[in-house]
Design a protein around this motif. Structure first.
Motif, PDB file in Angstrom:
ATOM      1  N   THR A 178      33.942  23.310  41.002  1.00 43.20           N
ATOM      2  CA  THR A 178      34.126  24.758  40.859  1.00 43.20           C
ATOM      3  C   THR A 178      33.974  25.469  42.196  1.00 43.20           C
ATOM      4  O   THR A 178      34.725  26.397  42.511  1.00 43.20           O
ATOM      5  CB  THR A 178      33.117  25.327  39.850  1.00 43.20           C
ATOM      6  OG1 THR A 178      33.231  24.623  38.610  1.00 43.20           O
ATOM      7  CG2 THR A 178      33.378  26.798  39.600  1.00 43.20           C
ATOM      8  N   ALA A 179      32.986  25.033  43.001  1.00 42.41           N
ATOM      9  CA  ALA A 179      32.746  25.668  44.296  1.00 42.41           C
ATOM     10  C   ALA A 179      33.951  25.507  45.220  1.00 42.41           C
ATOM     11  O   ALA A 179      34.389  26.465  45.874  1.00 42.41           O
ATOM     12  CB  ALA A 179      31.498  25.078  44.950  1.00 42.41           C
ATOM     13  N   TYR A 186      37.009  24.722  44.207  1.00 42.73           N
ATOM     14  CA  TYR A 186      38.157  25.355  43.544  1.00 42.73           C
ATOM     15  C   TYR A 186      38.215  26.854  43.851  1.00 42.73           C
ATOM     16  O   TYR A 186      39.298  27.442  43.895  1.00 42.73           O
ATOM     17  CB  TYR A 186      38.048  25.129  42.035  1.00 42.73           C
ATOM     18  CG  TYR A 186      38.973  25.990  41.211  1.00 42.73           C
ATOM     19  CD1 TYR A 186      40.313  25.662  41.082  1.00 42.73           C
ATOM     20  CD2 TYR A 186      38.507  27.125  40.571  1.00 42.73           C
ATOM     21  CE1 TYR A 186      41.169  26.444  40.338  1.00 42.73           C
ATOM     22  CE2 TYR A 186      39.351  27.917  39.822  1.00 42.73           C
ATOM     23  CZ  TYR A 186      40.681  27.570  39.706  1.00 42.73           C
ATOM     24  OH  TYR A 186      41.514  28.357  38.972  1.00 42.73           O
ATOM     25  N   SER A 187      37.059  27.460  44.082  1.00 43.88           N
ATOM     26  CA  SER A 187      37.028  28.896  44.367  1.00 43.88           C
ATOM     27  C   SER A 187      37.821  29.253  45.611  1.00 43.88           C
ATOM     28  O   SER A 187      38.226  30.392  45.791  1.00 43.88           O
ATOM     29  CB  SER A 187      35.570  29.359  44.534  1.00 43.88           C
ATOM     30  OG  SER A 187      34.827  29.132  43.363  1.00 43.88           O
ATOM     31  N   PHE A 188      38.042  28.259  46.476  1.00 47.81           N
ATOM     32  CA  PHE A 188      38.802  28.505  47.705  1.00 47.81           C
ATOM     33  C   PHE A 188      40.167  27.829  47.637  1.00 47.81           C
ATOM     34  O   PHE A 188      40.679  27.365  48.647  1.00 47.81           O
ATOM     35  CB  PHE A 188      38.015  27.981  48.911  1.00 47.81           C
ATOM     36  CG  PHE A 188      36.716  28.680  49.129  1.00 47.81           C
ATOM     37  CD1 PHE A 188      36.650  29.862  49.851  1.00 47.81           C
ATOM     38  CD2 PHE A 188      35.544  28.170  48.599  1.00 47.81           C
ATOM     39  CE1 PHE A 188      35.439  30.514  50.044  1.00 47.81           C
ATOM     40  CE2 PHE A 188      34.327  28.813  48.791  1.00 47.81           C
ATOM     41  CZ  PHE A 188      34.276  29.994  49.513  1.00 47.81           C
ATOM     42  N   GLU A 189      40.754  27.779  46.430  1.00 44.72           N
ATOM     43  CA  GLU A 189      42.028  27.084  46.279  1.00 44.72           C
ATOM     44  C   GLU A 189      43.146  27.768  47.048  1.00 44.72           C
ATOM     45  O   GLU A 189      44.185  27.169  47.298  1.00 44.72           O
ATOM     46  CB  GLU A 189      42.395  26.958  44.799  1.00 44.72           C
ATOM     47  CG  GLU A 189      43.209  28.097  44.216  1.00 44.72           C
ATOM     48  CD  GLU A 189      42.384  29.326  43.893  1.00 44.72           C
ATOM     49  OE1 GLU A 189      41.198  29.340  44.232  1.00 44.72           O
ATOM     50  OE2 GLU A 189      42.922  30.263  43.295  1.00 44.72           O
ATOM     51  N   GLY A 226      27.918  34.487  41.243  1.00 48.77           N
ATOM     52  CA  GLY A 226      27.519  33.277  40.527  1.00 48.77           C
ATOM     53  C   GLY A 226      26.027  33.216  40.280  1.00 48.77           C
ATOM     54  O   GLY A 226      25.571  32.905  39.166  1.00 48.77           O
ATOM     55  N   SER A 272      34.635  42.105  36.788  1.00 46.57           N
ATOM     56  CA  SER A 272      33.397  41.490  37.293  1.00 46.57           C
ATOM     57  C   SER A 272      32.213  42.425  37.114  1.00 46.57           C
ATOM     58  O   SER A 272      31.113  41.991  36.752  1.00 46.57           O
ATOM     59  CB  SER A 272      33.563  41.135  38.778  1.00 46.57           C
ATOM     60  OG  SER A 272      34.622  40.227  38.963  1.00 46.57           O
ATOM     61  N   PHE A 303      31.138  35.367  46.063  1.00 44.95           N
ATOM     62  CA  PHE A 303      31.046  34.257  45.119  1.00 44.95           C
ATOM     63  C   PHE A 303      29.591  33.883  44.836  1.00 44.95           C
ATOM     64  O   PHE A 303      29.183  33.701  43.686  1.00 44.95           O
ATOM     65  CB  PHE A 303      31.786  33.035  45.664  1.00 44.95           C
ATOM     66  CG  PHE A 303      33.276  33.157  45.593  1.00 44.95           C
ATOM     67  CD1 PHE A 303      33.880  34.104  44.787  1.00 44.95           C
ATOM     68  CD2 PHE A 303      34.091  32.319  46.339  1.00 44.95           C
ATOM     69  CE1 PHE A 303      35.258  34.224  44.713  1.00 44.95           C
ATOM     70  CE2 PHE A 303      35.466  32.419  46.267  1.00 44.95           C
ATOM     71  CZ  PHE A 303      36.051  33.375  45.454  1.00 44.95           C
ATOM     72  N   ASN A 352      39.697  17.434  45.330  1.00 47.25           N
ATOM     73  CA  ASN A 352      39.087  18.490  46.146  1.00 47.25           C
ATOM     74  C   ASN A 352      38.372  17.929  47.353  1.00 47.25           C
ATOM     75  O   ASN A 352      38.458  18.472  48.457  1.00 47.25           O
ATOM     76  CB  ASN A 352      38.107  19.303  45.296  1.00 47.25           C
ATOM     77  CG  ASN A 352      38.824  20.307  44.414  1.00 47.25           C
ATOM     78  OD1 ASN A 352      40.011  20.518  44.557  1.00 47.25           O
ATOM     79  ND2 ASN A 352      38.108  20.919  43.500  1.00 47.25           N
ATOM     80  N   TYR A 357      44.183  27.420  35.820  1.00 47.44           N
ATOM     81  CA  TYR A 357      44.604  28.754  35.384  1.00 47.44           C
ATOM     82  C   TYR A 357      45.007  28.734  33.916  1.00 47.44           C
ATOM     83  O   TYR A 357      44.589  29.583  33.117  1.00 47.44           O
ATOM     84  CB  TYR A 357      45.797  29.241  36.211  1.00 47.44           C
ATOM     85  CG  TYR A 357      45.515  29.512  37.664  1.00 47.44           C
ATOM     86  CD1 TYR A 357      44.219  29.712  38.116  1.00 47.44           C
ATOM     87  CD2 TYR A 357      46.546  29.579  38.592  1.00 47.44           C
ATOM     88  CE1 TYR A 357      43.967  29.973  39.444  1.00 47.44           C
ATOM     89  CE2 TYR A 357      46.296  29.837  39.933  1.00 47.44           C
ATOM     90  CZ  TYR A 357      44.997  30.031  40.354  1.00 47.44           C
ATOM     91  OH  TYR A 357      44.746  30.296  41.671  1.00 47.44           O
ATOM     92  N   VAL A 364      34.138  36.629  51.256  1.00 49.92           N
ATOM     93  CA  VAL A 364      34.434  36.013  49.957  1.00 49.92           C
ATOM     94  C   VAL A 364      33.290  35.104  49.512  1.00 49.92           C
ATOM     95  O   VAL A 364      32.897  35.102  48.340  1.00 49.92           O
ATOM     96  CB  VAL A 364      35.757  35.220  50.039  1.00 49.92           C
ATOM     97  CG1 VAL A 364      35.950  34.380  48.784  1.00 49.92           C
ATOM     98  CG2 VAL A 364      36.929  36.165  50.216  1.00 49.92           C
TER      99      VAL A 364
END
Length: 337
Positions: free
Chosen positions: A100-101, A103-106, A143, A60, A139, A285, A5, A135
């Motif tokens: 990144t993939a 992380y999108s579901f952090e 993407g 977006s 994504f 991750n 962030y 979601v």
């Protein structure tokens, strides 16, 4: 995750005000974040959820519209199409994609607190599955579309592609600031599980009981005795801080402040967003998302699991281990080079 962030905020604001270094921006941002981290209940962030959703949706949409315009103009003007080549598979960027993939579901670290706060917890599983499908579709759609528009020029921080699209300066600044605001307000939510764990590990140092933290949370109030004369259940009112000593409150604030400072220091030591995503994807991750949950489930629930469930869990562990090995190899190679 919360380090990412700050990195995105730093990169984005630096592109708006190049005279300010990323380190300066991150350190300045950390000051109000310290005070936000003192908020002890997620419900106080609830009113901001709708605003964040609206801002994110508008931002977006602007990125997609600007990307479509950029791609259309590139075709009409006969620009070098090879510069916008879309690669179906690029193994050299596999760690970045994997990190990144995942992380999108952090937000997965908030699943237990959310389930505990639900009026009907038994519906959590079905609700979670529906939300994950929606979601994931968003994504993948966002993407794939932006990558199709910008091709090999797609930046790890997608907002920086607005400059490539030659969007008006006002549009760039508006979208970038809106996304920074979203990340800024999301930061304390991402820190919430961290500070809770650290608090419960450290409050015994001062001689307090861990249960006394609930008094500060303010989720209970004193109930009257029941009709049989038995003592009623004990609840503490949200605004009633008299049950917890000032020393405990300030200790918790100090702990939360230190947690934010540690995150800021770690962030300043990370050179760029790509590196942190590769490192997260290669190590933490893979462990936190694939390997450990499946291993713990096998360990705890093995007698109750059906054969196909055991096979599925072993497959998840194998996939996570393979992804971690491959990603770690490319990450180390990139860092050394």
């Amino acid at each position: 995750f919360v380090c990412a962030y700050l990195i995105i905020i730093g990169d984005t604001l630096h592109s708006i005000a190049p005279s300010l270094s990323k380190s300066t921006i991150i350190m300045a941002t950390s000051v109000p974040l310290v005070f936000l981290s003192w908020v002890r209940s997620l419900k106080y962030f609830a009113p901001l959820s709708f605003m964040v959703l609206v801002v994110f949706t508008i931002g977006s949409a602007v990125v997609l519209l600007e990307g479509a315009r950029f791609h259309a103009e590139a075709d009409l003007l006969g620009s070098d199409v090879s510069a916008l080549t879309v690669h179906w598979v690029r193994f050299d960027t596999l760690p970045l994609f994997f990190g990144t993939a995942v992380y999108s579901f952090e937000g997965i670290n908030l699943m237990i607190p959310i389930e505990d706060s639900m009026m009907y917890p038994r519906k959590f599983g079905a609700t979670l599955n529906i939300a994950m499908v929606i979601v994931m579709a968003i994504f993948i759609g966002f993407g794939a579309t932006t990558y199709f528009y910008f091709g090999s020029h797609t930046d790890a921080v997608i907002l920086l592609c607005l400059e490539l699209a030659k969007s008006s300066r006002k549009v760039q600044i508006a979208v970038q600031l809106s996304f920074c605001a979203v990340l800024f307000l999301t930061f304390p939510i991402g820190m919430f599980p961290i500070v809770q764990i650290v608090e419960r590990r450290t409050v015994p140092i001062l001689g307090f009981r861990v249960s006394e933290l609930d008094e500060i949370e303010g989720d209970v109030e004193f109930d009257a005795d029941d009709e049989n004369g038995a003592p009623g259940a004990v609840y503490y009112d949200n605004d009633d801080d008299t049950l917890a000593s000032n020393s405990l409150q300030w200790w918790c604030r100090l702990v939360r402040t230190i947690c934010v400072i540690v995150v800021v220091v770690v962030t300043l030591l990370i050179p760029n967003f790509d590196v942190i995503m590769e490192l997260f994807g290669a190590c933490s991750n893979a462990l936190a998302t694939f390997i450990l949950p499946a291993a713990f489930t096998l360990r705890i629930l093995r007698p109750a699991l059906r054969r196909w469930e055991k096979i599925a869990l072993h497959a998840i562990i194998f996939f996570g281990s393979a992804a971690m090995t491959v990603s770690l190899y490319f990450t180390v190679r990139d860092i050394l080079s």
